[in-house]
Design an enzyme around this catalytic site. Structure first.
Site, PDB file in Angstrom:
ATOM      1  N   HIS A  15      10.622  63.191  23.482  1.00  0.00           N
ATOM      2  CA  HIS A  15      11.321  63.514  22.248  1.00  0.00           C
ATOM      3  C   HIS A  15      10.121  64.206  21.300  1.00  0.00           C
ATOM      4  O   HIS A  15       9.172  63.288  20.813  1.00  0.00           O
ATOM      5  CB  HIS A  15      11.799  61.900  21.307  1.00  0.00           C
ATOM      6  CG  HIS A  15      12.391  62.347  20.081  1.00  0.00           C
ATOM      7  ND1 HIS A  15      13.437  62.055  19.690  1.00  0.00           N
ATOM      8  CD2 HIS A  15      11.835  63.117  18.842  1.00  0.00           C
ATOM      9  CE1 HIS A  15      13.719  62.277  18.407  1.00  0.00           C
ATOM     10  NE2 HIS A  15      12.661  62.939  17.926  1.00  0.00           N
ATOM     11  N   HIS A  75       9.273  67.652  18.656  1.00  0.00           N
ATOM     12  CA  HIS A  75       9.909  68.734  17.519  1.00  0.00           C
ATOM     13  C   HIS A  75       8.660  69.902  17.812  1.00  0.00           C
ATOM     14  O   HIS A  75       7.776  69.452  17.413  1.00  0.00           O
ATOM     15  CB  HIS A  75      10.115  68.271  16.173  1.00  0.00           C
ATOM     16  CG  HIS A  75      11.042  67.054  16.240  1.00  0.00           C
ATOM     17  ND1 HIS A  75      12.277  67.555  15.471  1.00  0.00           N
ATOM     18  CD2 HIS A  75      10.788  65.942  16.094  1.00  0.00           C
ATOM     19  CE1 HIS A  75      12.931  66.337  15.591  1.00  0.00           C
ATOM     20  NE2 HIS A  75      12.327  65.218  15.826  1.00  0.00           N
ATOM     21  N   LYS A 130      21.993  66.216  21.506  1.00  0.00           N
ATOM     22  CA  LYS A 130      21.535  65.399  20.570  1.00  0.00           C
ATOM     23  C   LYS A 130      22.465  65.230  19.482  1.00  0.00           C
ATOM     24  O   LYS A 130      23.093  65.936  18.817  1.00  0.00           O
ATOM     25  CB  LYS A 130      20.144  65.950  19.798  1.00  0.00           C
ATOM     26  CG  LYS A 130      19.441  65.362  18.733  1.00  0.00           C
ATOM     27  CD  LYS A 130      18.935  63.614  19.181  1.00  0.00           C
ATOM     28  CE  LYS A 130      18.524  63.184  17.873  1.00  0.00           C
ATOM     29  NZ  LYS A 130      17.304  63.281  17.693  1.00  0.00           N
ATOM     30  N   HIS A 178      20.039  59.953  17.165  1.00  0.00           N
ATOM     31  CA  HIS A 178      19.213  59.473  15.950  1.00  0.00           C
ATOM     32  C   HIS A 178      20.120  58.368  15.468  1.00  0.00           C
ATOM     33  O   HIS A 178      21.199  58.452  14.617  1.00  0.00           O
ATOM     34  CB  HIS A 178      19.218  60.460  14.833  1.00  0.00           C
ATOM     35  CG  HIS A 178      18.302  60.024  13.936  1.00  0.00           C
ATOM     36  ND1 HIS A 178      16.904  60.333  13.734  1.00  0.00           N
ATOM     37  CD2 HIS A 178      18.563  59.275  12.715  1.00  0.00           C
ATOM     38  CE1 HIS A 178      16.478  59.927  12.740  1.00  0.00           C
ATOM     39  NE2 HIS A 178      17.520  59.285  11.940  1.00  0.00           N
ATOM     40  N   HIS A 231      13.569  57.191  19.217  1.00  0.00           N
ATOM     41  CA  HIS A 231      12.641  56.333  18.379  1.00  0.00           C
ATOM     42  C   HIS A 231      13.231  55.160  17.460  1.00  0.00           C
ATOM     43  O   HIS A 231      13.310  54.844  16.472  1.00  0.00           O
ATOM     44  CB  HIS A 231      12.129  57.460  17.202  1.00  0.00           C
ATOM     45  CG  HIS A 231      13.116  58.132  16.644  1.00  0.00           C
ATOM     46  ND1 HIS A 231      14.307  57.707  16.077  1.00  0.00           N
ATOM     47  CD2 HIS A 231      13.408  59.764  16.325  1.00  0.00           C
ATOM     48  CE1 HIS A 231      15.238  58.747  15.561  1.00  0.00           C
ATOM     49  NE2 HIS A 231      14.673  59.961  15.666  1.00  0.00           N
ATOM     50  N   ASP A 252       8.344  61.930  19.057  1.00  0.00           N
ATOM     51  CA  ASP A 252       8.903  62.382  17.699  1.00  0.00           C
ATOM     52  C   ASP A 252       7.872  63.145  16.906  1.00  0.00           C
ATOM     53  O   ASP A 252       7.769  63.151  15.668  1.00  0.00           O
ATOM     54  CB  ASP A 252       9.420  61.207  16.845  1.00  0.00           C
ATOM     55  CG  ASP A 252      10.432  61.692  15.746  1.00  0.00           C
ATOM     56  OD1 ASP A 252      10.886  62.701  15.995  1.00  0.00           O
ATOM     57  OD2 ASP A 252      10.726  60.778  15.031  1.00  0.00           O
TER      58      ASP A 252
HETATM   59  C1  NCD Z   1      12.004  64.644  12.340  1.00  0.00           C
HETATM   60  C2  NCD Z   1      11.653  66.156  11.787  1.00  0.00           C
HETATM   61  O1  NCD Z   1      10.995  66.377  11.083  1.00  0.00           O
HETATM   62  O2  NCD Z   1      12.627  67.188  12.361  1.00  0.00           O
HETATM   63  N1  NCD Z   1      11.393  63.963  11.421  1.00  0.00           N
HETATM   64  C3  NCD Z   1      11.071  62.706  11.302  1.00  0.00           C
HETATM   65  O3  NCD Z   1      10.843  61.979  10.369  1.00  0.00           O
HETATM   66  N2  NCD Z   1      11.207  62.054  12.506  1.00  0.00           N
HETATM   67  C4  NCD Z   1      13.570  64.449  12.368  1.00  0.00           C
HETATM   68  C5  NCD Z   1      13.785  63.070  13.164  1.00  0.00           C
HETATM   69  O4  NCD Z   1      13.587  63.092  14.372  1.00  0.00           O
HETATM   70  O5  NCD Z   1      14.157  62.399  12.571  1.00  0.00           O
HETATM   71 ZN    ZN Z   2      12.686  63.504  15.900  1.00  0.00          ZN
END
Ligand code: NCD
Ligand code: ZN
Length: 347
Positions: free
Chosen positions: A14, A16, A100, A137, A175, A248
């Site tokens: 997971h 970003h 997702k 999520h 998460h 995450d």
């Molecule tokens: C994530 C993001 O910034 O894209 N933020 C987070 O707090 N985890 C999005 C997500 O996974 O909820």
């Molecule tokens: Zn995330």
């Protein structure tokens, strides 16, 4: 006391990565430690089609440092209007490993998410048929529900009914942050697993208020009370194959975090394995790290385990106060504090 740790090279289930200058700044960190990562589709605009995912994948590959050995595993962003045919195209692509589900409004860039789960039933039907993984999520978005209760309410009111409707759908509960989620995932029937972040293993919600308001510890789902952290640590270190690594890691520019409405997301790609090693060692379970980080994820996603190894050494170092990110800067989680383990490369 062991001074060196060898692990099969891990994957991040997971992540970003964003786009543009942010992508260029953060990708080298992940590509150093991890062989593969499930890349989240919450760009602006979101990655809702196979065509968009193919283009995003090419931008990621183009941003890789020379010589990097890293494979992005792409995801599609599920909306109220995702067509079953789009799911078939995604599955046939070979490079999309999951879809997702964001409840609309649950987190960063989730506005295009589902306004009701039933809107996705035609798409979920096909995912169930094809065995394509649904990453969720799992937070209720009703503003009347306390922010600390949103995960539990999602399980009771939405996840359980959804899995009754689609019993063969393969689900990753992303998460997880509560004992309720860990218990549910451990006991539930069918094909389900959960990712757990390093920050939810290391911190409870006090970290948000330690001597003042701490925006770099703010993420969604938000950190919970200590009993939940302990339940997550027990789950992660239990050796149960339904729990595996997903950082995450979610980069936001410093100014966007340190603001009157700071963004949710913690940046952990720089020091992901070191943070997990710290958490596992605190539980006396370093010998369980490899299963969690390197085996159970690929097993669930039906992908081969990696064949190379990484090495960590016991060598205290300080997490940098900040990192460059295009014109901005990025504050890593726990900036300025010490870690006991240091990533020492792929062997
Ligand atoms: C994530 C993001 O910034 O894209 N933020 C987070 O707090 N985890 C999005 C997500 O996974 O909820
Ligand atoms: Zn995330």
């Amino acid at each position: 006391m062991s001074q060196t740790l060898h692990l099969t090279r891990p994957d991040d289930w997971h992540l970003h990565l964003r786009d543009g200058a942010t992508l260029a700044a953060v990708l080298p960190h992940t590509a150093l430690q991890f062989a593969r990562a499930i890349v989240m589709p919450n760009l602006k605009p979101p990655v809702t089609t196979t065509e968009l995912a193919a283009a995003y994948r090419q931008r990621i590959l183009a941003a890789l440092p020379a010589g990097a050995d890293f494979e992005p595993l792409m995801t599609l962003y599920l909306t109220d209007r995702t067509e079953p045919d789009e799911i078939r195209r995604a599955h046939a692509s070979g490079f999309i490993q999951a879809v997702k589900l964001y409840p609309a409004g649950a987190t960063t860039n989730s506005d295009a998410g589902l306004t009701a789960l039933k809107h996705a039933w035609p798409a979920l039907e096909v995912m169930q048929e094809l065995g394509l993984v649904l990453c969720i999520h799992g937070e209720a978005v009703d503003p009347a529900i306390d922010v600390f209760d949103r995960e539990k309410r999602f399980i009771d009111d939405q996840l359980i009914p959804l899995r009754t409707q689609f019993p063969a759908l393969r689900v990753v509960f992303e998460h997880i942050t509560t004992a309720d989620a860990a218990d549910y995932v451990r006991e539930a029937p069918g094909d389900i697993a959960a990712t757990i972040t390093a920050h939810h293993l290391l911190y409870n919600r006090n970290a948000l208020f330690q001597g003042g308001l701490r925006p770099h510890y703010y993420c969604l789902p938000v950190l919970k009370r200590e009993s939940h952290r302990q339940a997550l640590l027990a789950a992660a270190t239990s050796g149960h194959p339904r729990f595996f690594l997903g950082t995450d890691s979610a980069p936001h520019a410093r100014g966007a975090k340190e603001s009157d409405c700071g963004c949710a997301g913690c940046y952990t790609a720089l020091h992901a394995l070191e943070l997990y090693a710290q958490a596992f060692e605190s539980a006396g379970a370093l010998d369980r790290l490899e299963g969690f980080a390197s085996f159970f994820g690929p097993d669930f996603y039906r992908l081969p385990r990696n064949s190379t190894q990484v090495r960590l050494v016991r060598e205290p170092w300080s997490i940098p106060a900040q990192l460059p990110m295009g014109q901005d800067s990025l504050i890593p989680l726990a900036a300025g504090t010490q870690l006991d383990w240091r990533f020492a490369g792929v062997v």
